[in-house]
Write an enzyme that holds these catalytic residues in place. Structure first.
Site, mmCIF file in Angstrom:
data_model
loop_
_atom_site.group_PDB
_atom_site.id
_atom_site.type_symbol
_atom_site.label_atom_id
_atom_site.label_comp_id
_atom_site.label_asym_id
_atom_site.label_seq_id
_atom_site.Cartn_x
_atom_site.Cartn_y
_atom_site.Cartn_z
ATOM 1 N N ILE A 178 0.832 -1.205 0.000
ATOM 2 C CA ILE A 178 0.000 0.000 0.000
ATOM 3 C C ILE A 178 0.868 1.258 0.000
ATOM 4 C CG2 ILE A 178 -1.959 -1.140 1.072
ATOM 5 C CD1 ILE A 178 -1.158 0.131 3.736
ATOM 6 N N LYS A 204 2.622 -5.153 3.102
ATOM 7 C CA LYS A 204 3.753 -4.249 3.328
ATOM 8 C C LYS A 204 3.254 -2.816 3.292
ATOM 9 C CE LYS A 204 6.763 -2.119 0.798
ATOM 10 N NZ LYS A 204 6.993 -0.886 1.619
ATOM 11 N N ALA A 206 3.745 1.378 3.490
ATOM 12 C CA ALA A 206 4.717 2.329 2.939
ATOM 13 C C ALA A 206 5.713 2.724 4.018
ATOM 14 C CB ALA A 206 3.999 3.560 2.400
ATOM 15 N N GLU A 207 6.976 2.832 3.653
ATOM 16 C CA GLU A 207 7.997 3.178 4.645
ATOM 17 C C GLU A 207 7.804 4.582 5.207
ATOM 18 O OE1 GLU A 207 9.996 3.643 0.514
ATOM 19 O OE2 GLU A 207 8.534 2.332 1.506
ATOM 20 N N GLY A 257 0.550 2.390 -6.272
ATOM 21 C CA GLY A 257 1.730 3.246 -6.269
ATOM 22 C C GLY A 257 2.022 3.755 -7.671
ATOM 23 N N GLU A 280 -3.061 -0.439 -9.058
ATOM 24 C CA GLU A 280 -3.710 0.877 -9.139
ATOM 25 C C GLU A 280 -2.579 1.892 -9.156
ATOM 26 O OE1 GLU A 280 -4.600 4.379 -8.187
ATOM 27 O OE2 GLU A 280 -5.295 3.630 -6.251
ATOM 28 N N LEU A 281 -2.417 2.559 -10.313
ATOM 29 C CA LEU A 281 -1.185 3.304 -10.583
ATOM 30 C C LEU A 281 -1.462 4.786 -10.842
ATOM 31 C CD1 LEU A 281 0.368 0.533 -12.874
ATOM 32 C CD2 LEU A 281 0.672 0.834 -10.405
ATOM 33 N N CYS A 314 -3.699 10.042 -6.515
ATOM 34 C CA CYS A 314 -3.418 9.441 -7.822
ATOM 35 C C CYS A 314 -4.405 9.895 -8.885
ATOM 36 C CB CYS A 314 -3.421 7.917 -7.713
ATOM 37 S SG CYS A 314 -4.949 7.259 -6.991
ATOM 38 N N LYS A 364 10.942 17.075 -5.352
ATOM 39 C CA LYS A 364 10.460 16.717 -6.688
ATOM 40 C C LYS A 364 9.429 17.733 -7.181
ATOM 41 C CE LYS A 364 9.864 12.368 -7.424
ATOM 42 N NZ LYS A 364 9.304 10.995 -7.395
ATOM 43 N N GLU A 404 2.045 18.068 -16.048
ATOM 44 C CA GLU A 404 1.312 18.059 -14.801
ATOM 45 C C GLU A 404 2.238 17.611 -13.674
ATOM 46 O OE1 GLU A 404 0.240 15.451 -17.186
ATOM 47 O OE2 GLU A 404 -0.185 17.190 -18.408
#
Length: 506
Positions: A178, A204, A206-207, A257, A280-281, A314, A364, A404
């Protein structure tokens, strides 16, 4: 509302602030920082930990166990034993649903603590977590608990004297990865259907945001979930995530992700045991405002579609297409709305925008803003860091833009007619979602059928009811989450055929 829950009030518009006030320390206790394997909180095999940071300040909230390949092996072994030998798949579907409902009740009892923890670890506004995301989390588990005893196969007529039935069986051990932008909701989107279908799970987190998954997993065991059914491994993608995706004893993998990482997940799944994958991207979603729109309403909805969750969504409406007849007026009003957006400590009640998730995403976004300026896009407002501490960015609006940005940056583009804007909206590798704002039903129908996206919101945006399927076309993913369609991700269909002797009918 803020004072009732021990959280302060106050607001600060980005144009007037030089530095943030001292951040509020939430009253929640951090009790769960180890891996959850086979119903027990344990250290990682290596003994390593990693820091999870407060995005308001960049300071450490807690040190969390860092799972690796050996920990994934331990978790998968526990999940496999729970599936093959444990009570969960053999339990009546009604009893599984009761455990899920008891869990949802426990989440409601602990809703304040969970909302505080989600905001602290993620940076999203506390009111958003408390009044929108946590209630939706509870609703999702009510929804999937309701499905648990309604999953069944069919009786199929055969051409000859045979009895044919189909069985819908749990797929086995499900691996789930996730993201950080909606940690609890993505937990629910994946864990809910997998458990309703009778599977066991290795998840797992997310860190960047490991804390709430561990908290709610503890509540699940308080609700009566058997050991080994739900295992939580915190860690990094290239180590723990890759080990999970390539594990030979994992029967299915689900990932949310980036598209780039989704490709790696798909490759690892194929190279190992060819396990089925749902993805799901990325999005790059268009939000199209037609010439007949009520401009004030359209400005507010487009603002929400982009800036919600710090722009870290997303399906954010990151390409705002505005008809040329209202384009200039729209830009002026969109700029004015962005300038009024309140930025600051997300624990303050009237704050609309908190920090970006971490330093990497912060840099970023600033880099993309600079690239937009360098490519001669018109910077209408914002474009800089907000304050001197943490990962806050001014709400930013560009016009005359080409690209974008995944962040609090609105990109406004001009169009002339419906055919043109549909063509431009579809000229993307992605197709997760789209928005259309119009008062003309024919225009709405034309666009909703013409846009190549998994969801089209008409005169609304970001409506995520439990029963509404969500997923993308093209490189935005494979499969659907939420709703009845998500159940097929976690089921196998088996045909059972037996002969009939002297049947009274066929």
């Amino acid at each position: 509302m803020g004072r009732r829950y021990g959280i302060g009030r106050g607001k600060q518009r980005f144009s007037t602030a030089a530095v943030l006030e001292e951040p509020i320390t939430p009253p929640v206790q951090i009790n769960y920082t180890k891996l959850l394997i086979n119903g027990q909180f344990v250290d990682s095999a290596s003994g390593k930990t990693f820091p999870t940071l407060d995005p308001r300040t960049g300071e450490v909230i807690a040190h969390v166990a860092e799972g690796d390949k050996e920990d994934i092996n331990r978790a998968v072994s526990a999940a496999r034993k729970a599936f093959d030998e444990g009570p969960w798949p053999k339990m009546s579907a009604y009893e599984r649903s009761r455990i899920m409902l008891r869990f949802a009740d426990l989440v409601e009892k602990n809703i304040q603590e969970l909302a505080q923890l989600e905001t602290w670890d993620n940076g999203k506004p506390y009111q958003q977590a408390l009044t929108a995301e946590l209630p939706m989390f509870v609703r999702l588990f009510h929804y999937y608990a309701g499905w648990a005893d309604k999953i069944h196969g069919l009786t199929v007529p055969a051409d000859g004297p045979h009895h044919v039935q189909t069985l819908h069986e749990p797929i086995g051990v499900a691996g789930q990865i996730i993201p950080w932008n909606f940690p609890l909701l993505m937990f629910a989107w994946k864990v809910g259907p997998a458990l309703a279908c009778g599977n066991t799970i290795v998840l797992k987190s997310a860190e960047q945001t490991p804390l709430t998954a561990l908290y709610v997993a503890k509540l699940f065991h308080e609700a009566g979930l058997p050991e080994g059914v739900l295992n939580i491994v915190s860690g990094y993608g290239p180590t723990a995530g890759a080990a999970l995706a390539s594990h030979m004893d994992v029967d299915k993998i689900a990932f949310t992700g980036s598209t780039e990482t989704g490709k790696i997940i798909l490759e690892l799944a194929a190279q190992s045991n060819l396990k089925p994958v749902t993805l799901e991207l990325g999005g790059k979603s268009p939000f199209i405002i037609c010439e007949d729109a009520d401009i004030d309403r359209a400005v507010e909805l487009a603002h929400f579609a982009l800036f919600f969750n710090q722009g870290q969504c997303c399906c954010a409406g990151s390409r705002t297409y505005v008809h040329e007849k209202i384009h200039d007026e729209f830009i002026a009003k969109a700029k004015a709305r962005a300038l009024k957006r309140t930025v600051g400590d997300p624990f303050k009640k009237e704050i609309e925008q908190g920090p970006q998730i971490d330093s990497e995403q912060f840099q970023k976004v600033l880099g993309y803003i600079k690239s937009g300026i360098d490519s001669n896009a018109t910077l209408e407002c914002g474009g800089e860091r907000f304050g001197s501490k943490g990962y806050f960015i001014q709400p930013t609006v560009f016009s005359n833009v080409k690209d974008e940005i995944f962040g609090p940056v609105q990109s406004i583009l001009k169009f002339k007619d419906i055919d043109e804007v549909i063509r431009r909206a579809n000229a993307s590798r992605y197709g997760l979602a789209a928005g259309v704002f119009t008062s003309n039903i024919d225009t709405a129908n034309t666009m909703s059928r013409g846009l190549r996206a998994g969801t089209v919101w008409v005169n609304c945006f970001d409506v995520f009811d439990a029963g509404i399927p969500f997923g993308g076309y093209k490189m935005s993913g494979i499969g659907r989450e939420k709703g009845v369609y998500s159940l097929s991700n976690y089921l196998q269909v088996k045909a059972v055929v037996s002969p009939l002797k002297n049947p009274a009918w066929l």
